[in-house]
Each structure stands twice: as structure tokens, then as C-alpha cells.
Design an enzyme around this catalytic site. Sequence first.
Site, PDB file in Angstrom:
ATOM      1  N   LYS A 145       0.842  -1.197   0.000  1.00 22.26           N
ATOM      2  CA  LYS A 145       0.000   0.000   0.000  1.00 22.26           C
ATOM      3  C   LYS A 145       0.872   1.240   0.000  1.00 22.26           C
ATOM      4  O   LYS A 145       2.011   1.144   0.448  1.00 22.26           O
ATOM      5  CB  LYS A 145      -0.948   0.026   1.192  1.00 22.26           C
ATOM      6  CG  LYS A 145      -0.403  -0.288   2.582  1.00 22.26           C
ATOM      7  CD  LYS A 145       0.746   0.417   3.164  1.00 22.26           C
ATOM      8  CE  LYS A 145       0.730   1.896   3.403  1.00 22.26           C
ATOM      9  NZ  LYS A 145       1.975   2.408   4.052  1.00 22.26           N
ATOM     10  N   TYR A 230      -4.738   3.898   6.123  1.00 22.18           N
ATOM     11  CA  TYR A 230      -5.299   2.975   7.124  1.00 22.18           C
ATOM     12  C   TYR A 230      -6.579   3.533   7.739  1.00 22.18           C
ATOM     13  O   TYR A 230      -7.444   2.775   8.181  1.00 22.18           O
ATOM     14  CB  TYR A 230      -4.278   2.694   8.232  1.00 22.18           C
ATOM     15  CG  TYR A 230      -3.148   1.810   7.790  1.00 22.18           C
ATOM     16  CD1 TYR A 230      -3.314   0.430   7.688  1.00 22.18           C
ATOM     17  CD2 TYR A 230      -1.915   2.338   7.449  1.00 22.18           C
ATOM     18  CE1 TYR A 230      -2.280  -0.387   7.261  1.00 22.18           C
ATOM     19  CE2 TYR A 230      -0.877   1.534   7.018  1.00 22.18           C
ATOM     20  CZ  TYR A 230      -1.070   0.171   6.931  1.00 22.18           C
ATOM     21  OH  TYR A 230      -0.052  -0.640   6.498  1.00 22.18           O
TER      22      TYR A 230
END
Length: 392
Positions: A145, A230
Amino acid sequence: MTTAALPGLLAVSGLQGCGNSDHQSTGESATDSTGSAAGRSESSGRKLGIALVGLGKYSEGQLAPALEETNLCKLAGIVTGSPEKAEKWKKKYDIPAKNAYNYQTFDQIADNPDIDIIYVVLPNSLHAEYVIRAAKAGKHVICEKPLATSAADAQKMIDACKKAGVKFSVGYRLHFEPYNREIMRLGQQKVYGPVKKIYAQNGQKEGYDTPWRLDKKLAGGGPLPDVGVYCIQGAIYTKGEVPIAVSAKYHPKTDLKKFKEVEEGMDFQLHFADGAIAECRTSYNDEYNLLRGETDQGWFELSPAYAYEGQKGQTKEGKLDFEKVNQQARQMDAFADCVLNNKETTVPGEMGLRDVQLLEAIYRAADTGQKVSTKDVIQNAFDPVAAKATAS
Ligand code: NAD
């Protein structure tokens, strides 16, 4: 998939049924939805070989150690621009010279049957090139990510994997972590009623040890794509919906030298269709680590929520207490299980693309001061087991 990439496996375990999603037919116990391997012994078949591309902090500190705890896959290859690192890793992890590549020789990995999965762990803007090259080499791919530094790149990566017939996953480790899975369950199953408010905060004090993180071209942005992603993830898997709009405001810069190119921090809101709001905060100049859901009848929260380990959580009913797991080992075993048993990953490339689309919308909101609609953001990239998730 590329059964061609798995000749050894086919020979050893008779997995011609890679096109068969019923794992009973393989005679092997597979991983459960959280990726905890339910007991495939090494003798029942070759472990899938993973090659790590980029041997930086995350590969060295987390992924390589995790690959010593996996049941379905193992560290089989490395790709690095540093001959010194290559020597060190070959020795430490017993990697044969033929499985060590540099960025120029990388494409030859296509001819290496020891490597089934390529895991791209490079600075963000390099993800696209290496995922596409990995797909062209006929290997399944995991990418760290944020998936890419633009939605256009993320789409190209997905297209390349589709064209090559390989599986593609984004490295969202928290989908394999019991405390976060419990939050998914509490939120998505409306255990205390519909979630009306979410607080998602993730910040860290960023130094100069990985300078690319402060370089807009390499990182794509500052804390937002790095640790703020996140918060986006947490809010969406708590609510079980994609927001319909976003709003955002940059934090004032207190260090103009360090944050010359990227934001120092940001507050942003995800607005959901039923009026629920996720209040999110991310920073490279402050530490926070929280995911909290509130309903009319209750609340639940994790703090820390996004760490590699040591999650702590509570609900209105008391403390949460789940087993400690190696998130990355579970994540990689779950992906190996998808490859072995032709299952869909719960964290597909499309989920990574969805979040990059949201990152772009959040930047637009912060740049314009306007609320930005997310109607064009992918809606259907979800962890399909989340609603059924149990924390075991
Ligand atoms: P890092 O800087 O420690 O490692 C990056 C590696 O890429 C280094 O080995 C470096 O030599 C190599 N590299 C190749 N080309 C480069 C270039 N042009 N510029 C700079 N480095 C180059 O970074 P990291 O912390 O390991 O992060 C790597 C990726 O992993 C990032 O995408 C990051 O977002 C992701 N990450 C994910 C998690 C997670 O919890 N899932 C945690 C940390 C990092």
C-alpha cells in the site's frame, strides 16, 4: 492463472484443480478467512515461492521474518539493486544465486519455476512498473500500500494482472488481524446498531530515514497515502460501506523544509449515505493510532489499531482479548491459499484502486476546500468475508 508458474506444485500435490475453488478436492486443509493456516504440512506439497522486490525496512523487518512463520509459502527469491544486500540475504535466508535478481535482470524471473508470487515492496511510485513487469512474467502479485500514486496507474496494474491471468492483491495486513476483524464484525453486523460516528487517526513522527517518503514524485503525497490510508480502510471496514463524499483540510506546516513537497498532516471526513461520518486524522508530525465506532447504543475502539502487533481494544462491554498473530504471515498464507485453491483474495487490487481513488478525492477536497463527491469511486471492492467475520 498460470498453471505454468506452478509446475512443481502440480506435480507434487496433484493440484490440477487450481481451477476448482473447492479445497476439499485437493485433500488439503486450507486457510480460514483470517489467513490462519489450518495445517498444511510441508510434506503435503511444495510451499509457494515468494520473491520480495525491494529489500528495505518493511521487507527486512516484517515480511522476511513473517515468511519464516508461513505454512503455504516461503521466501524463495529477492530482487534488489544492491549487490551487498543480495549477498547478505542469500546467506541469511539460504537463497540460491539463481533466485537473486536486480532491477535489470528482473524480467528473467519469468523462467524461474521456484517463484510463484512476486511481492512488490518498493517506494510507492515504482509499484506500477514492477507489478506490470511481474504480471508479464506470469507471476501472481502482491503489492504494498498505497497501491499506486494515481488511480490511472492502479487501473493499469489491475488490467495487466487480468490480461496475464494472475492473481493480484494489495498488502492490507490488517484484514488478517483478529482485533481489526472484530471491529469489522461489530460495525458491519451492527452489533450495537448502525455506526453513526467513526474516529480514525493514524500519525507518526517522520524522520529522514526513508527520504522518498518526503518526495512527492516517489511517495505520491505525505502521511495521507502512507499512514492515512489505514484510516480510510478502517472507516470503510467499520461501516461496511464506501463513503458518498469526502471533505478535508491540511494541517498548517510547522516544518517547511521537511514538508516542502508533501503535506505535514491532514484532517479529513468520510461522509456515508446514511449521514454517518468518519472523522479522520493523519500526520507525519504527531503520533496517534485509533479506530473507534460509535452507535446509539454503544461503542467499540482499538488503540493501537494499525500497528504490526500489540493491538488493544475495548467495547462498551469491556476489554477485547484475542490471540496474538503474525499479520503478515497470515496475509501471505491467505494469498497463497487463493493461488493454490483458485480463490478470490479478500484484499484484491480493486480494493487498492478504490482507496487510491479516495485519496485523490481527499486531496481534491483539501485543495479546493469543497466537499467532493465519490460517486465515481469503485463500490464493490469489499472484503466479502468481513460481514461474517469472527475474531478467531
Ligand atoms: P524503504 O525505503 O525502507 O525500502 C524501499 C526499498 O526500495 C529500499 O530497499 C530501496 O533501496 C529500494 N528502492 C528501489 N528503487 C528506489 C528508488 N528509486 N528510491 C528509493 N528506494 C528505492 O521503504 P519501506 O518502508 O520498506 O516501504 C516500501 C513499501 O512498503 C512502501 O510502498 C510502503 O508504503 C510499504 N510499507 C507497508 C507497510 C505495511 O504495514 N503494510 C509498512 C511499511 C512500508
